[in-house]
Scaffold this motif. Sequence first.
Motif, short mmCIF file in Angstrom:
data_model
loop_
_atom_site.label_atom_id
_atom_site.label_comp_id
_atom_site.label_asym_id
_atom_site.label_seq_id
_atom_site.Cartn_x
_atom_site.Cartn_y
_atom_site.Cartn_z
N ASP A 72 -12.52 -49.86 112.36
CA ASP A 72 -11.89 -48.55 112.51
C ASP A 72 -12.92 -47.50 112.13
OD1 ASP A 72 -10.19 -46.46 112.84
OD2 ASP A 72 -9.01 -46.83 111.02
N GLU A 73 -13.60 -46.97 113.13
CA GLU A 73 -14.67 -46.02 112.86
C GLU A 73 -14.10 -44.75 112.23
OE1 GLU A 73 -18.67 -44.46 115.21
OE2 GLU A 73 -16.97 -45.25 116.33
N PRO A 74 -14.56 -44.39 111.05
CA PRO A 74 -13.99 -43.21 110.37
C PRO A 74 -14.41 -41.91 111.04
CG PRO A 74 -15.87 -44.03 109.14
CD PRO A 74 -15.63 -45.01 110.25
N ALA A 75 -13.68 -40.86 110.73
CA ALA A 75 -14.03 -39.53 111.22
C ALA A 75 -15.22 -39.01 110.42
CB ALA A 75 -12.84 -38.58 111.08
N GLY A 76 -16.31 -38.74 111.11
CA GLY A 76 -17.51 -38.26 110.45
C GLY A 76 -17.52 -36.75 110.33
N GLU A 77 -18.03 -36.25 109.22
CA GLU A 77 -18.13 -34.82 108.98
C GLU A 77 -19.55 -34.47 108.56
OE1 GLU A 77 -15.48 -32.13 108.81
OE2 GLU A 77 -14.83 -33.62 110.28
N SER A 78 -19.95 -33.24 108.85
CA SER A 78 -21.26 -32.73 108.43
C SER A 78 -21.09 -31.34 107.84
CB SER A 78 -22.23 -32.65 109.62
OG SER A 78 -22.47 -33.92 110.18
N VAL A 79 -21.86 -31.06 106.82
CA VAL A 79 -21.92 -29.71 106.26
C VAL A 79 -23.30 -29.16 106.57
CG1 VAL A 79 -21.81 -28.27 104.21
CG2 VAL A 79 -20.28 -30.24 104.43
N LEU A 80 -23.34 -28.09 107.34
CA LEU A 80 -24.60 -27.45 107.72
C LEU A 80 -24.96 -26.40 106.68
CD1 LEU A 80 -26.87 -26.85 109.83
CD2 LEU A 80 -25.29 -25.20 110.85
N LEU A 81 -26.11 -26.57 106.07
CA LEU A 81 -26.65 -25.56 105.14
C LEU A 81 -27.82 -24.90 105.84
CD1 LEU A 81 -25.82 -28.28 103.27
CD2 LEU A 81 -26.28 -26.60 101.47
N GLN A 82 -27.78 -23.59 105.94
CA GLN A 82 -28.79 -22.88 106.72
C GLN A 82 -29.15 -21.58 106.02
OE1 GLN A 82 -27.74 -21.46 110.82
NE2 GLN A 82 -29.14 -23.10 111.42
N ALA A 83 -30.44 -21.33 105.93
CA ALA A 83 -30.91 -20.11 105.26
C ALA A 83 -30.58 -18.88 106.10
CB ALA A 83 -32.41 -20.19 105.03
N ARG A 84 -30.09 -17.85 105.43
CA ARG A 84 -29.88 -16.57 106.12
C ARG A 84 -31.20 -15.82 106.09
NH1 ARG A 84 -24.25 -15.56 106.46
NH2 ARG A 84 -23.01 -16.77 104.96
N GLY A 85 -31.64 -15.32 107.21
CA GLY A 85 -32.95 -14.67 107.24
C GLY A 85 -34.04 -15.73 107.38
N GLY A 86 -35.24 -15.38 107.02
CA GLY A 86 -36.35 -16.29 107.28
C GLY A 86 -37.02 -16.85 106.05
N GLY A 87 -36.60 -16.48 104.84
CA GLY A 87 -37.36 -16.84 103.65
C GLY A 87 -37.13 -18.23 103.11
N LEU A 88 -35.87 -18.59 102.87
CA LEU A 88 -35.55 -19.81 102.13
C LEU A 88 -35.80 -21.05 102.98
CD1 LEU A 88 -34.57 -19.97 99.22
CD2 LEU A 88 -32.24 -20.27 100.11
N LYS A 89 -36.32 -22.11 102.33
CA LYS A 89 -36.57 -23.39 102.98
C LYS A 89 -35.78 -24.48 102.26
CE LYS A 89 -39.97 -22.27 105.94
NZ LYS A 89 -40.06 -22.62 107.34
N ALA A 90 -35.60 -25.61 102.93
CA ALA A 90 -34.84 -26.72 102.36
C ALA A 90 -35.52 -27.30 101.13
CB ALA A 90 -34.63 -27.80 103.41
N THR A 91 -36.82 -27.04 100.99
CA THR A 91 -37.55 -27.59 99.84
C THR A 91 -37.46 -26.69 98.61
OG1 THR A 91 -39.53 -26.55 100.77
CG2 THR A 91 -39.18 -28.89 101.24
N ASP A 92 -36.90 -25.49 98.77
CA ASP A 92 -36.81 -24.56 97.65
C ASP A 92 -35.71 -24.99 96.68
OD1 ASP A 92 -38.83 -23.05 98.73
OD2 ASP A 92 -37.47 -21.68 99.79
N PRO A 93 -35.90 -24.70 95.38
CA PRO A 93 -34.91 -25.10 94.36
C PRO A 93 -33.50 -24.58 94.65
CG PRO A 93 -36.94 -24.41 93.32
CD PRO A 93 -37.10 -24.09 94.77
N GLU A 94 -33.41 -23.33 95.09
CA GLU A 94 -32.09 -22.75 95.36
C GLU A 94 -31.36 -23.52 96.45
OE1 GLU A 94 -30.04 -18.48 96.63
OE2 GLU A 94 -32.19 -18.58 96.19
N PHE A 95 -32.11 -23.91 97.47
CA PHE A 95 -31.54 -24.68 98.58
C PHE A 95 -31.08 -26.05 98.07
CE2 PHE A 95 -30.85 -26.63 102.57
CZ PHE A 95 -30.94 -25.68 103.58
N ARG A 96 -31.95 -26.69 97.24
CA ARG A 96 -31.61 -28.01 96.69
C ARG A 96 -30.35 -27.93 95.82
NH1 ARG A 96 -35.15 -32.27 96.75
NH2 ARG A 96 -37.17 -31.91 97.75
N ASP A 97 -30.24 -26.86 95.06
CA ASP A 97 -29.05 -26.69 94.21
C ASP A 97 -27.78 -26.62 95.06
OD1 ASP A 97 -30.60 -26.71 91.97
OD2 ASP A 97 -30.63 -24.51 91.71
N ALA A 98 -27.90 -25.90 96.18
CA ALA A 98 -26.73 -25.78 97.07
C ALA A 98 -26.37 -27.13 97.67
CB ALA A 98 -27.03 -24.77 98.17
#
Length: 750
Positions: A72-98
């Motif tokens: 019984d294949e479960p319903a898959g979900e994704s949470v998209l985290l995306q920086a507003r503007g151009g500064g923040l990257k996924a490697t930044d501490p603030e992004f990691r905290d989120a």
Amino acid sequence: MGNGDIRVRGLAARAGGWSARHRWAAVGIWVLFVALAMGLGSAAGRVDVKDSDQLKGETHTAARIVEDAGIDEPAGESVLLQARGGGLKATDPEFRDAVDAVVRAVEGTGRVTEVTSPYDTKTISKDGRSALVQFDMRGESDTAGERIEPVLEAVEGVQQEHRSLRIEEIGGASMMKTFDDAFGDDFKKAEYSAVPVALGILLIAFGALVAALLPVLLAITAIMATMGLMGVVSHVMPMSDTANSVMLLVGLAVGVDYCLFYLRREREEREAGRDAQTALRIAAATSGRAIVVSGVTVCVAMAGMLFTGLAEFEAMGLASLMVVAVAMVGSVTVLPALLSLLGERVEKGRLPFLGRRRRSGGRQDSRFWTAVLRRVLAKPVVAVVVAAGALLAISAPALGMKTQQLTLDQEFGDSLPIVQTYNRLNDAFPGGSEPAEVIVKARDINAPEVKSALADFRDRAISSGASRGPVEIKLHDTQNVAFVYVPLVGGSDQDKAGASLDTLRDEVRPATLGKVDGVEAPITGQVAGSKDFNDQLAGAVVPVFAFVVVFAFVLMLLSFRSLTIAITSIVLNLLSVGAAYGILVAVFQHGWGASLVGAEGVGAIITWLPLFLFVILFGLSMDYHVFVVSRIREARLRGLATKDAIRHGVVTTAGVVTSAAVIMVAVFAIFGTLSMQSMKQMGVGLAAAVLIDATIIRGVLLPAVMALLGERNWYLPKWLHRLPDLTHDETPQAVAAPAARDDEGEPLKV
């Protein structure tokens, strides 16, 4: 011959006569039939179409493997985290905290499982500004939308704490809930509002409450009985919610139409001075016969869906066929009994301001068509050229029709926030919202050669350019099955995604998994399902079209014993369908006038609609055609000249055809107001086609063509005279009248 001694023959006439003589028995049998059908259906329960039976090909094979494995294949979900503007990257501490906050929040709900961090699964976009936290919903996937609310609230809470990021959830469960909240009541409202709309139009048409209620009552009881029968039949051929909705539409349309034809003729004969018994006999022999011919033709058209090989179409076809058959039987059996019981009381509940319409014999409705016909019959060549030219011009856009399964943004536009999330996800992770799924079945899924082939497949899927990754592999060791999720390059662009799918199927799979003995690896998913559906539907088009056209031709030939009538019937119906196709393409594909119906930016026609419309329209348009031509033939049998018979037939049926068409257009137009583009396309297509059919086709083109053909309308080659004669339901007036003769004075053989 006395007024009450008129004798008629034929199935419809005999059924009507018996019902009128045994009216309580006829009503009792009908009520018993409806109650028994509903009871049996309730006891049996409805079996719905399984995912594994929806399609043939690889999609079917994949669904069968999953079903047989009991996964019984479960319903898959994704949470998209995306920086507003151009500064923040996924490697930044603030992004990691989120990211960490999202993981904690969704896990804390207790509703999810298999939560993964983008830093573990490498689900970070190429530009480093977007990341995905992925997880599955606990419990059955079909009901996951009912349990997703706490998870959505948890994600929203994280969004409130991290304003520098855009944090949005999307997946099977969240989309299910969003659509149910936004459109879940759409269909019910449309279905429920169809009955009052039909009743309101019938009140205007008849001017009496009892007379207006009869067609609606017949349609509703026919629908109720068919719903019960669907439950019983579903154990042999599974049904579906879609089939149920189509059955409701078709049942209401034909149920009201058939009763309307019968009731208007009975009323017309009474208003002409005939006693109630004779009026009922005439209605049974004339309109009753037209209903039987039309009903059988519609059933044949609906049966065409059974040749598609698509379970959903087969369910819709069978459900529609059953409701038409039930409505047809009810119209020629219980309706005469009810009219006999009611007598003059059918006029109860009259609307005062419509009272004069009854005293005028219902002919005021046809003044417009009388004026139109005067010009059409005066210059039939001009009428044919103008009307046919207009229909061909309207049909022209259909030559460039593009069909496809509509993507989320095409189906719903930007009306929902989740659609914008869908677009952002596809931009950051092409194909990530609807990846291809490779269902790998092996004798031992952990065998070294199988694991090596899986790894090789993952690498080649990316190196071939079909995917940009990440390619996820989920093993089900106990069942020896693996699920491989491959985001396709092209994303929501169906053409590009389809090319990526072809690369996987034709190049990557044979070079990897295809080299391991005993391994099955069908590729499924939204894009694959759309392609397999298109391929199968394309193969079904010719057989379905041929079946419907040939059998409709044969039925018309047998019913009117005229080769000319049979040929013109088919040609005129094809023109009507072609015009509906042209309007659909012009509005929904090219965007001409799209803003009027809220269809901007769709750019394509939903895949299943053209074939569905052909079958439905070809069947329903026969209602009007059989009714009008039967009346023309009846007048010709009474000795009227061909043009006079045409004028009489069209003018006397104009009121009932107009009323029936207005009801159909109004009901179908309700579906044209829904937010889903697929339903909007269906509603607009059906409404436009019925409108064209009842006006240009029946009011202009049919009489003009018949006027040009003259006595050739009734041509039947001698070698076809041995065909069964189904024209024996003569009008009672014809029985008492002198033998009809043609324009040269010879006896008429109609």
